[in-house]
Design a protein around this motif. Sequence first.
Motif, PDB file in Angstrom:
ATOM      1  N   TRP A 136       3.243  10.247   4.742  1.00  0.00           N
ATOM      2  CA  TRP A 136       3.247  10.567   6.170  1.00  0.00           C
ATOM      3  C   TRP A 136       4.627  11.062   6.629  1.00  0.00           C
ATOM      4  N   SER A 137       5.406  11.577   5.712  1.00  0.00           N
ATOM      5  CA  SER A 137       6.798  11.930   5.994  1.00  0.00           C
ATOM      6  C   SER A 137       6.936  13.034   7.043  1.00  0.00           C
ATOM      7  N   ASN A 138       7.592  12.709   8.166  1.00  0.00           N
ATOM      8  CA  ASN A 138       7.928  13.729   9.153  1.00  0.00           C
ATOM      9  C   ASN A 138       8.876  14.767   8.571  1.00  0.00           C
ATOM     10  N   HIS A 139       9.754  14.308   7.709  1.00  0.00           N
ATOM     11  CA  HIS A 139      10.749  15.179   7.087  1.00  0.00           C
ATOM     12  C   HIS A 139      10.078  16.249   6.227  1.00  0.00           C
ATOM     13  N   MET A 189       0.844  -1.198   0.000  1.00  0.00           N
ATOM     14  CA  MET A 189       0.000   0.000   0.000  1.00  0.00           C
ATOM     15  C   MET A 189       0.873   1.238   0.000  1.00  0.00           C
ATOM     16  N   SER A 190       0.607   2.145  -0.922  1.00  0.00           N
ATOM     17  CA  SER A 190       1.341   3.401  -0.938  1.00  0.00           C
ATOM     18  C   SER A 190       1.101   4.151   0.344  1.00  0.00           C
ATOM     19  N   SER A 191       2.138   4.841   0.815  1.00  0.00           N
ATOM     20  CA  SER A 191       1.984   5.612   2.042  1.00  0.00           C
ATOM     21  C   SER A 191       1.035   6.782   1.831  1.00  0.00           C
ATOM     22  N   HIS A 192       0.713   7.084   0.562  1.00  0.00           N
ATOM     23  CA  HIS A 192      -0.211   8.170   0.266  1.00  0.00           C
ATOM     24  C   HIS A 192      -1.609   7.643  -0.032  1.00  0.00           C
ATOM     25  N   ALA A 193      -1.755   6.320  -0.096  1.00  0.00           N
ATOM     26  CA  ALA A 193      -2.978   5.747  -0.639  1.00  0.00           C
ATOM     27  C   ALA A 193      -4.153   5.791   0.315  1.00  0.00           C
ATOM     28  N   ALA A 194      -3.943   6.069   1.550  1.00  0.00           N
ATOM     29  CA  ALA A 194      -5.057   6.119   2.495  1.00  0.00           C
ATOM     30  C   ALA A 194      -4.744   7.106   3.596  1.00  0.00           C
ATOM     31  N   ALA A 195      -5.795   7.626   4.198  1.00  0.00           N
ATOM     32  CA  ALA A 195      -5.615   8.652   5.221  1.00  0.00           C
ATOM     33  C   ALA A 195      -5.272   8.075   6.575  1.00  0.00           C
TER      34      ALA A 195
END
Length: 371
Positions: free
Chosen positions: A130-133, A1-7
């Motif tokens: 979800w990148s903290n950076h 799953m892409s890290s952008h694919a879901a909230a």
Amino acid sequence: MSSHAAASRQSTDETLPPDGATVLSAPQGALSSPAAVASSATVTASPIASLEADSSSAGGGLEALLELFTLPRVERLDWRVAREAGVVVECLRADTLDAEISGNKAWKLRLPLARALSEGRGIISCGGGWSNHLHALAAAGARLGVATHGLVRGHPEAPLTPTLKDAMANGMHLNFISRAEYKQRDQPGFSARFSDALWVPEGGGSVEGVAGLEPLAQALVTTCNGEPAPQLVLMACGSGTTLAGVLSALGERDGLRVIGVPTMNHGDQLYHRVRRLLARSGGSEQKTPEWGLWLGAQAGGFAKAPAWLIDFIQRFEAETGLQVEPVYTGKLFASLAHHLANGMIAPGTRVRVLHTGGLQGRRGYPALDAA
């Protein structure tokens, strides 16, 4: 799953707790010292180091940003597993520096930000949804007036994560790229396809990122209120930049051992990445404290959060009052708990743990706050 694919991220039960944790390191010595008694304390290190000479022309912008921060305080944790092991566990609360630019992020970004200001350029970097950076970079850019550009691994039609919504609200321009494109991020000229802004690698993993961590490194070993210095320093690792920066800044130091806890699969590869960062930064293993990695804490892979980890975090937070998140600090303290419970740290040892922030990422794990 892409890290952008879901909230929100999904938990997985793919792995067990890190009972089979292993150590990858230089030769080890016994970790022991007289038992110490301490309470919540404040680091008494000198003020934040001034910017390096080649960044001095940036003017007052970065200094104004860093004035928002003080060197983080150290707190002793009231934690049953530590008491039973006869070990003092302290936490360097870098999560308290700033609401948006917390933990180790500001220190990794401070020199690239200074260069961007000096050269009148924007900054481009990359990360997941979800990148903290990217979250910290966007916030810093907004405060300094530095344009920021984020290359996000994911699909533009997917729902935006809260992290990316924050980044956009702070003015970051986002480009969504495929996993295949993202794998090319370390190739020369990668960022030039998208922008002529100053390139900062994923997680701030550069020579400038390493150098910028010097004040945080010193805070990790500073004595507090006359108590002994720590013998063991722990931190979670993603890109390995923070570990390399701490090792480079501290140099040879008798009686100190520094341990990184990789939070992704193939964490053994991090050993070689840290060595490369040290070499590129002008350091060498002969000029660092004794160091190593605790393997086995990845809990199924980067950003995975099996049910046992969620349960551990909930119990840990209820007992200690210290908030963590599943990607980095939750796995770090789970690994430390395993070592303490199994007698792998000598009684009397003083351990100092770096809290690297990233609490904004908790929003991806609604199970953490479930009743």
